[in-house]
Structures are given as structure tokens and as C-alpha cells.
Design an enzyme around this catalytic site. Structure first.
Site, PDB file in Angstrom:
ATOM      1  N   SER A  19       0.775  -1.055  -0.304  1.00  0.00           N
ATOM      2  CA  SER A  19      -0.171  -0.405  -0.020  1.00  0.00           C
ATOM      3  C   SER A  19       1.005   1.294  -0.059  1.00  0.00           C
ATOM      4  CB  SER A  19      -0.831  -0.167   1.278  1.00  0.00           C
ATOM      5  OG  SER A  19      -2.035   0.739   0.935  1.00  0.00           O
ATOM      6  N   GLY A  20      -0.162   2.248  -0.809  1.00  0.00           N
ATOM      7  CA  GLY A  20       0.938   3.850  -0.457  1.00  0.00           C
ATOM      8  C   GLY A  20       2.563   4.093  -0.816  1.00  0.00           C
ATOM      9  N   ILE A  21       2.947   4.350   0.124  1.00  0.00           N
ATOM     10  CA  ILE A  21       4.748   5.195  -0.007  1.00  0.00           C
ATOM     11  C   ILE A  21       5.537   3.083  -0.936  1.00  0.00           C
ATOM     12  CG2 ILE A  21       6.889   5.664   1.184  1.00  0.00           C
ATOM     13  CD1 ILE A  21       5.348   6.952   3.347  1.00  0.00           C
ATOM     14  N   ASP A  40       4.333  -8.300   3.957  1.00  0.00           N
ATOM     15  CA  ASP A  40       2.848  -7.311   4.402  1.00  0.00           C
ATOM     16  C   ASP A  40       1.778  -8.526   4.961  1.00  0.00           C
ATOM     17  OD1 ASP A  40       1.831  -4.536   3.218  1.00  0.00           O
ATOM     18  OD2 ASP A  40       0.332  -5.249   4.480  1.00  0.00           O
ATOM     19  N   ASP A  61       3.649 -10.881   9.808  1.00  0.00           N
ATOM     20  CA  ASP A  61       2.873  -9.430  10.707  1.00  0.00           C
ATOM     21  C   ASP A  61       3.778  -9.112  11.421  1.00  0.00           C
ATOM     22  OD1 ASP A  61       2.427  -7.584  12.806  1.00  0.00           O
ATOM     23  OD2 ASP A  61       0.204  -9.456  13.056  1.00  0.00           O
ATOM     24  N   TYR A 155       2.967   8.387  17.465  1.00  0.00           N
ATOM     25  CA  TYR A 155       3.575   7.803  16.613  1.00  0.00           C
ATOM     26  C   TYR A 155       4.831   8.439  16.895  1.00  0.00           C
ATOM     27  CZ  TYR A 155       4.134   8.330  10.929  1.00  0.00           C
ATOM     28  OH  TYR A 155       4.274   8.463  10.188  1.00  0.00           O
ATOM     29  N   LYS A 159       8.425   6.977  16.098  1.00  0.00           N
ATOM     30  CA  LYS A 159       9.464   7.544  14.780  1.00  0.00           C
ATOM     31  C   LYS A 159      10.852   7.769  14.905  1.00  0.00           C
ATOM     32  CE  LYS A 159       6.716   6.391  11.397  1.00  0.00           C
ATOM     33  NZ  LYS A 159       6.887   5.074  10.615  1.00  0.00           N
ATOM     34  N   VAL A 188       2.034  12.288   2.602  1.00  0.00           N
ATOM     35  CA  VAL A 188       1.672  11.961   1.377  1.00  0.00           C
ATOM     36  C   VAL A 188       0.119  11.056   1.370  1.00  0.00           C
ATOM     37  CG1 VAL A 188       2.526  10.009  -0.262  1.00  0.00           C
ATOM     38  CG2 VAL A 188       4.365  10.953   0.957  1.00  0.00           C
ATOM     39  N   THR A 190      -1.831   8.415   1.128  1.00  0.00           N
ATOM     40  CA  THR A 190      -2.101   7.208   0.832  1.00  0.00           C
ATOM     41  C   THR A 190      -3.039   7.157   1.630  1.00  0.00           C
ATOM     42  OG1 THR A 190      -0.757   6.852   2.928  1.00  0.00           O
ATOM     43  CG2 THR A 190       0.887   6.604   1.297  1.00  0.00           C
TER      44      THR A 190
HETATM   45  N1  LIG Z   1       2.057   8.780   4.255  1.00  0.00           N
HETATM   46  C1  LIG Z   1       2.218   9.836   4.722  1.00  0.00           C
HETATM   47  O1  LIG Z   1       1.916  11.337   4.830  1.00  0.00           O
HETATM   48  C2  LIG Z   1       3.317   9.299   5.968  1.00  0.00           C
HETATM   49  C3  LIG Z   1       4.284  10.483   6.195  1.00  0.00           C
HETATM   50  C4  LIG Z   1       5.248  10.406   7.179  1.00  0.00           C
HETATM   51  C5  LIG Z   1       5.590   9.566   7.142  1.00  0.00           C
HETATM   52  N2  LIG Z   1       5.144   7.878   6.695  1.00  0.00           N
HETATM   53  C6  LIG Z   1       5.428   6.905   6.684  1.00  0.00           C
HETATM   54  O2  LIG Z   1       5.697   5.950   6.333  1.00  0.00           O
HETATM   55  C7  LIG Z   1       5.207   4.978   6.196  1.00  0.00           C
HETATM   56  C8  LIG Z   1       4.494   3.781   5.131  1.00  0.00           C
HETATM   57  O3  LIG Z   1       3.371   4.634   5.093  1.00  0.00           O
HETATM   58  P1  LIG Z   1       1.846   4.535   4.441  1.00  0.00           P
HETATM   59  O4  LIG Z   1       1.260   6.173   3.745  1.00  0.00           O
HETATM   60  O5  LIG Z   1       2.758   4.675   3.232  1.00  0.00           O
HETATM   61  O6  LIG Z   1       0.746   3.915   4.691  1.00  0.00           O
HETATM   62  P2  LIG Z   1      -0.008   2.523   4.494  1.00  0.00           P
HETATM   63  O7  LIG Z   1      -0.766   2.872   5.690  1.00  0.00           O
HETATM   64  O8  LIG Z   1      -0.742   2.944   3.300  1.00  0.00           O
HETATM   65  O9  LIG Z   1       0.525   1.506   3.934  1.00  0.00           O
HETATM   66  C9  LIG Z   1       1.326   0.167   4.968  1.00  0.00           C
HETATM   67  C10 LIG Z   1       1.174  -0.977   5.014  1.00  0.00           C
HETATM   68  O10 LIG Z   1       1.830  -1.490   6.069  1.00  0.00           O
HETATM   69  C11 LIG Z   1       1.121  -2.343   6.450  1.00  0.00           C
HETATM   70  N3  LIG Z   1       1.171  -2.917   7.471  1.00  0.00           N
HETATM   71  C12 LIG Z   1       0.480  -2.656   8.113  1.00  0.00           C
HETATM   72  N4  LIG Z   1       1.052  -3.255   9.702  1.00  0.00           N
HETATM   73  C13 LIG Z   1       1.662  -3.774   9.390  1.00  0.00           C
HETATM   74  C14 LIG Z   1       2.212  -5.120  10.265  1.00  0.00           C
HETATM   75  N5  LIG Z   1       2.202  -5.354  11.771  1.00  0.00           N
HETATM   76  N6  LIG Z   1       2.803  -6.296   9.399  1.00  0.00           N
HETATM   77  C15 LIG Z   1       2.971  -5.530   8.305  1.00  0.00           C
HETATM   78  N7  LIG Z   1       2.664  -4.995   7.129  1.00  0.00           N
HETATM   79  C16 LIG Z   1       1.658  -4.272   8.132  1.00  0.00           C
HETATM   80  C17 LIG Z   1      -0.067  -2.553   5.261  1.00  0.00           C
HETATM   81  O11 LIG Z   1      -0.944  -3.791   5.386  1.00  0.00           O
HETATM   82  C18 LIG Z   1      -0.010  -1.260   4.618  1.00  0.00           C
HETATM   83  O12 LIG Z   1       0.089  -2.065   3.220  1.00  0.00           O
HETATM   84  C19 LIG Z   1       4.825   4.181   6.971  1.00  0.00           C
HETATM   85  O13 LIG Z   1       6.008   3.797   8.115  1.00  0.00           O
HETATM   86  C20 LIG Z   1       4.532   5.892   7.620  1.00  0.00           C
HETATM   87  O14 LIG Z   1       4.283   6.321   9.214  1.00  0.00           O
HETATM   88  C21 LIG Z   1       3.725   8.101   6.148  1.00  0.00           C
END
Ligand SMILES: NC(=O)c1ccc[n+]([C@@H]2O[C@H](COP(=O)([O-])OP(=O)(O)OC[C@H]3O[C@@H](n4cnc5c(N)ncnc54)[C@H](O)[C@@H]3O)[C@@H](O)[C@H]2O)c1
Length: 248
Positions: A19-21, A40, A61, A155, A159, A188, A190
Site C-alpha cells: 500500500s501507499g509509499i 506485508d 506480521d 506516532y 518514529k 503523502v 496514501t
Molecule cells: N503517508 C504519509 O503522509 C506519511 C508521512 C510520514 C511518514 N509516513 C510513513 O511511511 C510509511 C508508509 O506509510 P503509508 O502512508 O504508505 O501507509 P499505508 O497504511 O498506506 O501502508 C502501510 C502498509 O503497511 C502494512 N502493515 C501495517 N501493519 C503491518 C504489520 N504489522 N505487518 C506487516 N505489514 C503491515 C499495511 O498492510 C499496508 O500495506 C509508514 O511508516 C508511515 O508512518 C507516511
């Protein structure tokens, strides 16, 4: 392009890759030639993305030690020792400090801090055993530099732990030619960011940054740099991809 900027044939495991990033990271690493392992807890989503990239996937997990140990052993046995681990999986749920609960703290910190520790330990053990070095990239948050929203005590603490894990693991793994660096994503759009649970996102982090909103591939570009052979002397560094938040 110089070989030093390519990852041809190198195994790269990306947590939260479904997902996402994480999707952007998997895409960019695959384009650089890496053999990407989408890791994932969403096994279906991970397999679906892997199929579109010519990659592979593993269900894990990252909060469950036995699951991490089994998944990493499976990756080593089936695809070879990873060259790269990207600790990207994370939860972005919010809870106001004055309403703070132990459950929320543990839920967020288990995924965001315990998970990267367990994954780092298992993958680094395999890298050390192989003796050919490696790369670890941890995803923290530009919120560590300010410009965030309310409700992020658990959070941001998680981090901060990730940033400190980079420091400690970069120190202990340097003698094995393994580098460890941190990427700080800014906002981002996401599924995880948009769907985060908790109070409304009130605060300066809820503004449009000067350069506009980043996409997942903008974060991935920073991950790619740290992952390449070219970055072999770069460790314990922090690269913020915050679209200019830091100058406001
Ligand atoms: N999106 C933003 O604005 C943003 C900003 C700063 C930092 N981040 C960081 O970037 C990273 C990715 O964020 P995102 O927005 O793409 O998140 P997202 O929720 O879209 O994707 C996260 C993915 O992690 C997986 N996941 C969650 N718990 C899990 C576990 N216990 N075991 C295995 N997989 C697991 C989920 O299934 C998902 O596919 C994160 O660490 C987030 O904190 C995101």
C-alpha cells in the site's frame, strides 16, 4: 547509468509494500533491477502488486516475532539473502495526548518500532552470515522536524525510536559493510494517511507544502539512493522528503 546506481539481481525486501509509499518503493526498486519481495500482512495485496511488477511476495506480521523469523527464513531460502531491507510498514493513527491510552501506544509502537527492530535483526543476521554487506533503510516521518498535527504523541515517539534504531544499528553493522539510513516522508496522500483513525488532523502539518504534495515515488527516490552500491560510505544519515515544509 553507472552500475553503482543499479540494483540488478539484488534481493530487496520492503515491509508494508502492498500500500501507499510501499508500492512506490517496490516500483522504483524493481525499475532499478532489484528482485523485490513485497512483504506485508496483507498477503493478497502483496501478491497482487508482486504480480504486476514481476516481483515476489511474503506474508508477514512484523509485530509477531515468530512471523518475522519465519518470513525472513522463507525469503532467504527461496530468493536468497536480501541486499536491502526497507522498514516501511507503519500505522499513522492519532490519539490526543490527554486522552492517551496504553492500548493505542502499544498498537502504534508495536508496528512502527518493534517491527523494524525484529525485521532488522533477522535480515541483518542473514546479511552478516553471507558476508557481502547490505543496506537497511528505515522510514520515519518529517514530523520529527516539526510541521505535524495533533494526536501524534505515540506516532512521533515510535518514529523517534526508528531514528534511534538507525543510529544504533548503523554503529553495530558498519563492521559488516551494512549501512543503515533514515528517510523522513512528508505528507503523502496514501490509504494509511487518509484513513488514519483519531481526532481531526489539526495543526501546521495539514497545510499544502511549498512544493506541493509528494507522491510515493518521491519518497522511493530517496530510498533508492541509500540502497545503491554508490552509497556505500553513507550511513546513519537522514534524508527528509517533505516538499519544503522545513523552510516554512
Ligand atoms: N503517508 C504519509 O503522509 C506519511 C508521512 C510520514 C511518514 N509516513 C510513513 O511511511 C510509511 C508508509 O506509510 P503509508 O502512508 O504508505 O501507509 P499505508 O497504511 O498506506 O501502508 C502501510 C502498509 O503497511 C502494512 N502493515 C501495517 N501493519 C503491518 C504489520 N504489522 N505487518 C506487516 N505489514 C503491515 C499495511 O498492510 C499496508 O500495506 C509508514 O511508516 C508511515 O508512518 C507516511
Amino acid at each position: 547509468m553507472s552500475e553503482a546506481f543499479r540494483l540488478d539481481g539484488r534481493v530487496a525486501i520492503v515491509t508494508g509494500g502492498a500500500s501507499g509509499i510501499g508500492v512506490g518503493i517496490c516500483e522504483v526498486l524493481a525499475e532499478a533491477g532489484a528482485r523485490v519481495v513485497v512483504a506485508d500482512r496483507d498477503a493478497v495485496g502483496a501478491a497482487r502488486l508482486a504480480a504486476t511488477l514481476g516481483a515476489v511476495s511474503v506474508a508477514v506480521d512484523i509485530t509477531d516475532e515468530a512471523s518475522v523469523v519465519a518470513a525472513c527464513a522463507e525469503v532467504v531460502a527461496r530468493y536468497g539473502t536480501p541486499w536491502l531491507l526497507v522498514n516501511n510498514a507503519g500505522l499513522q493513527h492519532r490519539e490526543m495526548l490527554l486522552d492517551g491510552t496504553v492500548d493505542h501506544w502499544k498498537r502504534v509502537n508495536d508496528v512502527n518500532a518493534l517491527g523494524p527492530f525484529l525485521m532488522t535483526r533477522e535480515v541483518a543476521r542473514a546479511m552478516v552470515a553471507r558476508g557481502q554487506g547490505g543496506r537497511i533503510v528505515n522510514c520515519a516521518s518529517s514530523g520529527l522536524h516539526g510541521q505535524f498535527v495533533q494526536g501524534l504523541a505515540a506516532y512521533l515517539a515510535s518514529k523517534g525510536a526508528v531514528a534511534a534504531l538507525t543510529l544504533a544499528s548503523a554503529f553495530e553493522l558498519a563492521e559488516h559493510a551494512i549501512t543503515v539510513n533514515t528517510v523522513l516522508p512528508g505528507g503523502v496522500g496514501t490509504p494509511g494517511a487518509i484513513g488514519a483513525e483519531g481526532p481531526p488532523p489539526v495543526g501546521p502539518g495539514n497545510r499544502r507544502p511549498p512544493l506541493g504534495m509528494c507522491g510515493p515515488r518521491d519518497i522511493a527516490a530517496a530510498v533508492l539512493f541509500f540502497a545503491t552500491p554508490a552509497a556505500r560510505y553513507v550511513t546513519n544519515q537522514v534524508l527528509s522528503v517533505d516538499a519544503g515544509f522545513s523552510v516554512t
